[in-house]
Design an enzyme around this catalytic site. Structure first.
Site, PDB file in Angstrom:
ATOM      1  CB  SER A   1      69.337 -11.785 -43.525  1.00 53.04           C
ATOM      2  OG  SER A   1      68.978 -11.572 -42.184  1.00 53.04           O
ATOM      3  CG  ASN A   2      70.122 -14.121 -38.535  1.00 51.38           C
ATOM      4  OD1 ASN A   2      71.133 -13.769 -37.938  1.00 51.38           O
ATOM      5  ND2 ASN A   2      68.977 -13.458 -38.475  1.00 51.38           N
TER       6      ASN A   2
ATOM      7  CG  LEU B   1      56.662 -25.472 -29.943  1.00 51.63           C
ATOM      8  CD1 LEU B   1      57.560 -24.516 -29.148  1.00 51.63           C
ATOM      9  CD2 LEU B   1      55.415 -25.797 -29.136  1.00 51.63           C
TER      10      LEU B   1
ATOM     11  CG  ASN C   1      65.379 -19.732 -31.651  1.00 48.82           C
ATOM     12  OD1 ASN C   1      65.317 -19.539 -32.873  1.00 48.82           O
ATOM     13  ND2 ASN C   1      64.608 -19.071 -30.793  1.00 48.82           N
TER      14      ASN C   1
ATOM     15  CG  HIS D   1      63.623 -14.359 -29.070  1.00 52.63           C
ATOM     16  ND1 HIS D   1      62.477 -14.819 -29.693  1.00 52.63           N
ATOM     17  CD2 HIS D   1      63.244 -13.281 -28.342  1.00 52.63           C
ATOM     18  CE1 HIS D   1      61.461 -14.051 -29.355  1.00 52.63           C
ATOM     19  NE2 HIS D   1      61.894 -13.115 -28.534  1.00 52.63           N
TER      20      HIS D   1
ATOM     21  CG  ASP E   1      61.145 -17.478 -27.678  1.00 55.63           C
ATOM     22  OD1 ASP E   1      61.815 -17.952 -28.602  1.00 55.63           O
ATOM     23  OD2 ASP E   1      60.122 -16.788 -27.862  1.00 55.63           O
TER      24      ASP E   1
HETATM   25  C1  GAR Z   1      65.513 -12.618 -36.903  1.00 52.46           C
HETATM   26  O1  GAR Z   1      65.530 -11.337 -36.355  1.00 52.46           O
HETATM   27  C2  GAR Z   1      65.323 -13.661 -35.818  1.00 52.46           C
HETATM   28  O2  GAR Z   1      65.892 -13.324 -34.592  1.00 52.46           O
HETATM   29  C3  GAR Z   1      63.835 -13.717 -35.707  1.00 52.46           C
HETATM   30  O3  GAR Z   1      63.360 -13.598 -37.025  1.00 52.46           O
HETATM   31  C4  GAR Z   1      64.275 -12.811 -37.789  1.00 52.46           C
HETATM   32  C5  GAR Z   1      64.597 -13.576 -39.055  1.00 52.46           C
HETATM   33  O4  GAR Z   1      65.392 -12.811 -39.923  1.00 52.46           O
HETATM   34  N1  GAR Z   1      63.406 -14.951 -35.086  1.00 52.46           N
HETATM   35  C6  GAR Z   1      62.346 -15.055 -34.301  1.00 52.46           C
HETATM   36  O5  GAR Z   1      61.614 -14.137 -34.055  1.00 52.46           O
HETATM   37  C7  GAR Z   1      62.112 -16.452 -33.760  1.00 52.46           C
HETATM   38  N2  GAR Z   1      61.289 -16.402 -32.593  1.00 52.46           N
HETATM   39  P1  GAR Z   1      66.102 -13.488 -41.173  1.00 52.46           P
HETATM   40  O6  GAR Z   1      65.070 -14.357 -41.873  1.00 52.46           O
HETATM   41  O7  GAR Z   1      66.536 -12.339 -42.012  1.00 52.46           O
HETATM   42  O8  GAR Z   1      67.265 -14.310 -40.665  1.00 52.46           O
END
Ligand code: GAR
Length: 190
Positions: A13-14, A87, A102, A104, A145
Site C-alpha cells: 500500500s505504501n 536486511l 526505509n 518503520h 532500523d
Molecule cells: C508498513 O507498515 C511498513 O512500515 C512496515 O510494513 C508495512 C507494509 O505495509 N515495514 C516494516 O515493518 C519494515 N521493518 P504495505 O505493504 O501496505 O506498504
C-alpha cells in the site's frame, strides 16, 4: 528525470501511494519495483501504474551483484524500502550512500531491530501498554532500523486498541507522509 526504485515484500500500500504521488510527473518517476515475494500484493499494484517488477530470491539478493547491476542499468537515484522485510546487504547499502531510505511502523529506537516488523511491532506496542506509537522514516545502514532519522510522526494508542487498530492508524500516517518525504528528498528540498 530522477528515478526511484521501491523494494517491497507484501501488500504494497505504501508503494502504491508513492506511485500515485508521482504519476504524471515529468521530473520524477517510480521506475522499478523489486520484491523477494512472488505472491506479494505489490506486484498487482505495480501493474496498475505500469511499473516494471523484478522478483528475486534470497540467494540472488545476498550475492548483490545482479541487483546492483539492475539498479545501475535503470540509473536509479533513490531507493525506497516500503514494507521490505529483508536486511539489505552491506555492499548494496554502501553503493547508495544517503540514497536509500526505509519506513518503520514505530517510533524508533523503540520497537526496532531484527524480528520487529509489520504486525509484530503493533502486537508489541499493545502488549507493552504504550499510549502512543508512530512512524519513522530513516536512512538505511547495515543494521536493522538504525540509520539516521529523517522524519517521525506519532498517533495515540488507546487502551482498547487492538494491534489491527494500531496498524490502521500507522498506515494512515505512512500514506500521509511517506510520498511527501520521498518527494522532498529526491527534489533536494530536504
Ligand atoms: C508498513 O507498515 C511498513 O512500515 C512496515 O510494513 C508495512 C507494509 O505495509 N515495514 C516494516 O515493518 C519494515 N521493518 P504495505 O505493504 O501496505 O506498504
Amino acid at each position: 528525470m530522477k528515478r526511484i526504485a521501491i523494494f517491497a515484500s507484501g501488500s504494497g500500500s505504501n508503494a502504491e501511494k508513492i506511485c500515485e504521488h508521482f504519476a504524471g510527473r515529468t521530473d520524477v518517476a517510480v521506475s522499478l519495483i523489486l520484491t523477494n515475494n512472488p505472491q506479494a500484493g505489490v506486484i498487482i499494484r505495480a501493474m496498475k501504474y505500469q511499473v516494471p517488477v523484478v522478483v528475486f530470491n534470497k540467494k540472488l539478493f545476498a550475492e548483490t551483484g545482479k541487483i546492483l547491476e539492475i539498479l545501475q542499468n535503470e540509473r536509479i537515484d533513490l531507493i525506497v524500502l516500503a514494507g521490505f522485510m529483508m536486511l539489505v546487504p552491506a555492499e548494496l547499502v554502501r553503493s547508495y550512500p544517503d540514497k536509500m531510505i526505509n519506513i518503520h511502523p514505530a517510533l524508533l529506537p523503540k520497537y526496532g531491530g531484527k524480528g520487529m516488523y509489520g504486525d509484530f511491532v503493533h502486537e508489541a506496542v499493545v502488549q507493552a501498554g504504550e499510549t502512543e506509537s508512530g512512524i519513522t522514516i530513516h536512512y538505511v545502514n547495515e543494521h536493522y532500523d538504525e540509520g539516521a532519522v529523517i522524519f517521525q510522526a506519532s498517533c495515540e494508542v488507546l487502551p482498547t486498541d487492538t494491534p489491527a487498530d494500531v496498524a490502521t492508524k500507522i498506515h494512515v500516517l505512512e500514506h500521509q507522509h511517506y510520498p511527501r518525504i520521498v518527494d522532498e528528498l529526491i527534489s533536494g528540498q530536504l
